[in-house]
Design an enzyme around this catalytic site. Structure first.
Site, PDB file in Angstrom:
ATOM      1  CB  ILE A   1     -31.989 -24.173  15.618  1.00  0.00           C
ATOM      2  CG1 ILE A   1     -30.913 -25.266  15.744  1.00  0.00           C
ATOM      3  CG2 ILE A   1     -31.377 -22.796  15.881  1.00  0.00           C
ATOM      4  CD1 ILE A   1     -29.850 -25.238  14.635  1.00  0.00           C
TER       5      ILE A   1
ATOM      6  NE  ARG B   1     -42.315 -28.643   5.839  1.00  0.00           N
ATOM      7  CZ  ARG B   1     -41.575 -29.733   5.672  1.00  0.00           C
ATOM      8  NH1 ARG B   1     -41.499 -30.281   4.487  1.00  0.00           N
ATOM      9  NH2 ARG B   1     -40.917 -30.248   6.693  1.00  0.00           N
TER      10      ARG B   1
ATOM     11  CG  ASP C   1     -43.727 -26.088   1.522  1.00  0.00           C
ATOM     12  OD1 ASP C   1     -42.558 -25.737   1.795  1.00  0.00           O
ATOM     13  OD2 ASP C   1     -43.998 -27.104   0.861  1.00  0.00           O
TER      14      ASP C   1
ATOM     15  CG  ASN D   1     -34.559 -21.738  12.268  1.00  0.00           C
ATOM     16  OD1 ASN D   1     -33.456 -22.185  12.598  1.00  0.00           O
ATOM     17  ND2 ASN D   1     -35.655 -22.490  12.274  1.00  0.00           N
TER      18      ASN D   1
ATOM     19  CE1 TYR E   1     -28.495 -27.122   4.990  1.00  0.00           C
ATOM     20  CE2 TYR E   1     -26.258 -27.807   5.534  1.00  0.00           C
ATOM     21  CZ  TYR E   1     -27.460 -27.216   5.895  1.00  0.00           C
ATOM     22  OH  TYR E   1     -27.617 -26.718   7.176  1.00  0.00           O
TER      23      TYR E   1
ATOM     24  CE  LYS F   1     -28.475 -23.674   5.912  1.00  0.00           C
ATOM     25  NZ  LYS F   1     -29.525 -22.852   6.527  1.00  0.00           N
TER      26      LYS F   1
ATOM     27  CB  THR G   1     -32.582 -30.364  15.198  1.00  0.00           C
ATOM     28  OG1 THR G   1     -31.891 -30.528  13.952  1.00  0.00           O
ATOM     29  CG2 THR G   1     -31.926 -29.243  15.980  1.00  0.00           C
TER      30      THR G   1
HETATM   31  N1  NAP Z   1     -29.265 -29.341  12.994  1.00  0.00           N
HETATM   32  C1  NAP Z   1     -28.086 -29.089  12.477  1.00  0.00           C
HETATM   33  O1  NAP Z   1     -27.137 -29.900  12.599  1.00  0.00           O
HETATM   34  C2  NAP Z   1     -27.837 -27.782  11.787  1.00  0.00           C
HETATM   35  C3  NAP Z   1     -26.511 -27.335  11.623  1.00  0.00           C
HETATM   36  C4  NAP Z   1     -26.263 -26.132  10.980  1.00  0.00           C
HETATM   37  C5  NAP Z   1     -27.319 -25.375  10.508  1.00  0.00           C
HETATM   38  N2  NAP Z   1     -28.607 -25.816  10.667  1.00  0.00           N
HETATM   39  C6  NAP Z   1     -29.685 -24.984  10.122  1.00  0.00           C
HETATM   40  O2  NAP Z   1     -30.562 -24.636  11.171  1.00  0.00           O
HETATM   41  C7  NAP Z   1     -31.863 -24.348  10.639  1.00  0.00           C
HETATM   42  C8  NAP Z   1     -32.904 -25.071  11.458  1.00  0.00           C
HETATM   43  O3  NAP Z   1     -32.677 -26.468  11.334  1.00  0.00           O
HETATM   44  P1  NAP Z   1     -33.011 -27.508  12.488  1.00  0.00           P
HETATM   45  O4  NAP Z   1     -31.802 -28.336  12.674  1.00  0.00           O
HETATM   46  O5  NAP Z   1     -33.615 -26.830  13.654  1.00  0.00           O
HETATM   47  O6  NAP Z   1     -34.097 -28.385  11.691  1.00  0.00           O
HETATM   48  P2  NAP Z   1     -35.431 -29.106  12.157  1.00  0.00           P
HETATM   49  O7  NAP Z   1     -35.313 -29.680  13.528  1.00  0.00           O
HETATM   50  O8  NAP Z   1     -35.715 -30.053  11.009  1.00  0.00           O
HETATM   51  O9  NAP Z   1     -36.531 -27.932  12.193  1.00  0.00           O
HETATM   52  C9  NAP Z   1     -36.885 -27.280  11.019  1.00  0.00           C
HETATM   53  C10 NAP Z   1     -38.028 -26.305  11.267  1.00  0.00           C
HETATM   54  O10 NAP Z   1     -38.326 -25.667  10.021  1.00  0.00           O
HETATM   55  C11 NAP Z   1     -39.640 -26.013   9.593  1.00  0.00           C
HETATM   56  N3  NAP Z   1     -39.583 -26.185   8.147  1.00  0.00           N
HETATM   57  C12 NAP Z   1     -38.897 -27.122   7.458  1.00  0.00           C
HETATM   58  N4  NAP Z   1     -39.112 -26.981   6.139  1.00  0.00           N
HETATM   59  C13 NAP Z   1     -39.952 -25.931   5.993  1.00  0.00           C
HETATM   60  C14 NAP Z   1     -40.573 -25.312   4.880  1.00  0.00           C
HETATM   61  N5  NAP Z   1     -40.373 -25.755   3.632  1.00  0.00           N
HETATM   62  N6  NAP Z   1     -41.378 -24.244   5.087  1.00  0.00           N
HETATM   63  C15 NAP Z   1     -41.608 -23.801   6.349  1.00  0.00           C
HETATM   64  N7  NAP Z   1     -41.064 -24.345   7.435  1.00  0.00           N
HETATM   65  C16 NAP Z   1     -40.250 -25.414   7.266  1.00  0.00           C
HETATM   66  C17 NAP Z   1     -39.989 -27.281  10.379  1.00  0.00           C
HETATM   67  O11 NAP Z   1     -41.382 -27.477  10.575  1.00  0.00           O
HETATM   68  P3  NAP Z   1     -42.250 -28.321   9.490  1.00  0.00           P
HETATM   69  O12 NAP Z   1     -41.502 -29.598   9.263  1.00  0.00           O
HETATM   70  O13 NAP Z   1     -43.592 -28.493  10.119  1.00  0.00           O
HETATM   71  O14 NAP Z   1     -42.312 -27.461   8.270  1.00  0.00           O
HETATM   72  C18 NAP Z   1     -39.311 -26.981  11.702  1.00  0.00           C
HETATM   73  O15 NAP Z   1     -40.083 -26.059  12.448  1.00  0.00           O
HETATM   74  C19 NAP Z   1     -31.813 -24.765   9.159  1.00  0.00           C
HETATM   75  O16 NAP Z   1     -31.649 -23.622   8.358  1.00  0.00           O
HETATM   76  C20 NAP Z   1     -30.582 -25.663   9.083  1.00  0.00           C
HETATM   77  O17 NAP Z   1     -30.006 -25.653   7.807  1.00  0.00           O
HETATM   78  C21 NAP Z   1     -28.890 -26.994  11.296  1.00  0.00           C
END
Ligand code: NAP
Length: 270
Positions: A21, A41, A67, A94, A159, A163, A194
């Site tokens: 996202i 990271r 991180d 995010n 988790y 949120k 994702t």
């Molecule tokens: N996907 C869903 O179903 C969903 C639903 C509701 C809410 N969300 C929320 O949406 C947000 C984004 O999630 P996503 O689904 O896009 O996840 P994602 O595909 O796993 O992407 C996560 C991003 O954050 C970075 N990241 C992860 N841990 C980190 C850390 N400790 N420090 C710095 N950067 C970090 C990752 O890069 P690196 O791994 O290189 O660090 C990546 O760029 C989150 O807050 C999640 O809770 C997701």
């Protein structure tokens, strides 16, 4: 005759801007020619995203590997911005992740890292970057929460609680910021395609196995538009809006039992 210097437009900072996202939100900002700072990271992911965002129209892209599960790295990120004289006018908190399993058996270290990333880093960055936005009487803050914010989540207890914090904090902040020129928006996506589900070990749960996930592109588009309008909450997608509304109206005990069923796999996670 000298041309008057127009101060550069402050940059947009996107945590987790290298994937999922966050990258889609960065793409929205790049298309509007914002200067971007992306944080994650892994350097390789940041470099690939930066190249793509420059090609998509970003005025410039700075990558900061950090991180956010480590408080010292949040300070290091802020020091990097200061040293590079980068002002932030749009803050997109995010980065975040989830873990699944019965609380009695999940590793504490993972949960403390989750609270630090999802809650503490978001609060820390907002605290430190908000004053300059207020001085400019202009700014946007987008905090990525989740539909998980609307109810307790058995088998993902920490988790869901992180949120709920993000949503509550963002709504309170939005009210404090009324008439300041700065707005705060909580983006509450439901299941989204994702890397999140795989990292959380959630792929086999009813929530993700039902194949109702939205695309990260659609989620980000809704979040970006809502942030720019200054909306306080954005729940993308009709199904997610229904979930959010039903969770508010139905008895808490019932909602918690339904949430438990959705978070359980075909066999119970433990
Ligand atoms: N996907 C869903 O179903 C969903 C639903 C509701 C809410 N969300 C929320 O949406 C947000 C984004 O999630 P996503 O689904 O896009 O996840 P994602 O595909 O796993 O992407 C996560 C991003 O954050 C970075 N990241 C992860 N841990 C980190 C850390 N400790 N420090 C710095 N950067 C970090 C990752 O890069 P690196 O791994 O290189 O660090 C990546 O760029 C989150 O807050 C999640 O809770 C997701």
């Amino acid at each position: 005759m000298t041309t008057p210097q127009v101060p550069p437009r402050p940059a947009a900072l996107i945590t987790g801007g290298s994937g999922g996202i966050g990258l889609e939100l960065a793409r929205c900002l790049a298309r509007d020619h914002h200067e971007l700072v992306i944080v994650a990271r892994r350097e390789a992911g940041l470099a690939a995203a930066a190249a793509e965002l420059r090609a998509a129209g970003a005025a410039g892209v700075t990558t900061v590997p950090a991180d956010l599960a480590r408080p010292a790295e949040v300070e290091r990120l802020l020091a990097t911005l200061h040293a590079s004289a980068i002002d932030i006018g749009i803050l997109v908190n995010n980065a975040g992740f989830g873990t699944a399993g019965a609380f009695a058996r999940t590793p504490l270290d993972d949960e403390l890292a989750m609270i630090q990333t999802n809650v503490a880093a978001l609060t820390h960055l907002t605290k430190r970057l908000l004053p300059a936005m207020l001085r400019r009487r202009s700014g946007r803050i987008l905090n990525v929460a989740s539909t998980a914010a609307f109810q307790p989540g058995p088998f993902m207890a920490v988790y869901y609680a992180t949120k709920a914090y993000v949503l509550s904090f963002s709504q309170a902040l939005a009210e404090e910021l009324r008439d300041t020129g700065v707005t705060a928006t909580a983006l509450c996506p439901g299941p989204t395609t994702t890397s999140f589900a795989a990292r959380a070990g959630m792929e086999e749960t009813r929530l993700f196995a039902r194949n109702i996930s939205m695309s990260a592109t659609a989620v980000a588009k809704a979040g970006y538009a809502g942030m720019m309008r200054g909306d306080r909450i954005v729940v993308p997608g009709a199904g997610n809006k229904l979930v959010a509304q039903a969770s508010r109206l139905a008895p808490r005990a019932l909602v918690t039992r339904i949430s438990r069923r959705l978070n359980e796999g075909r066999s119970r996670p433990d």
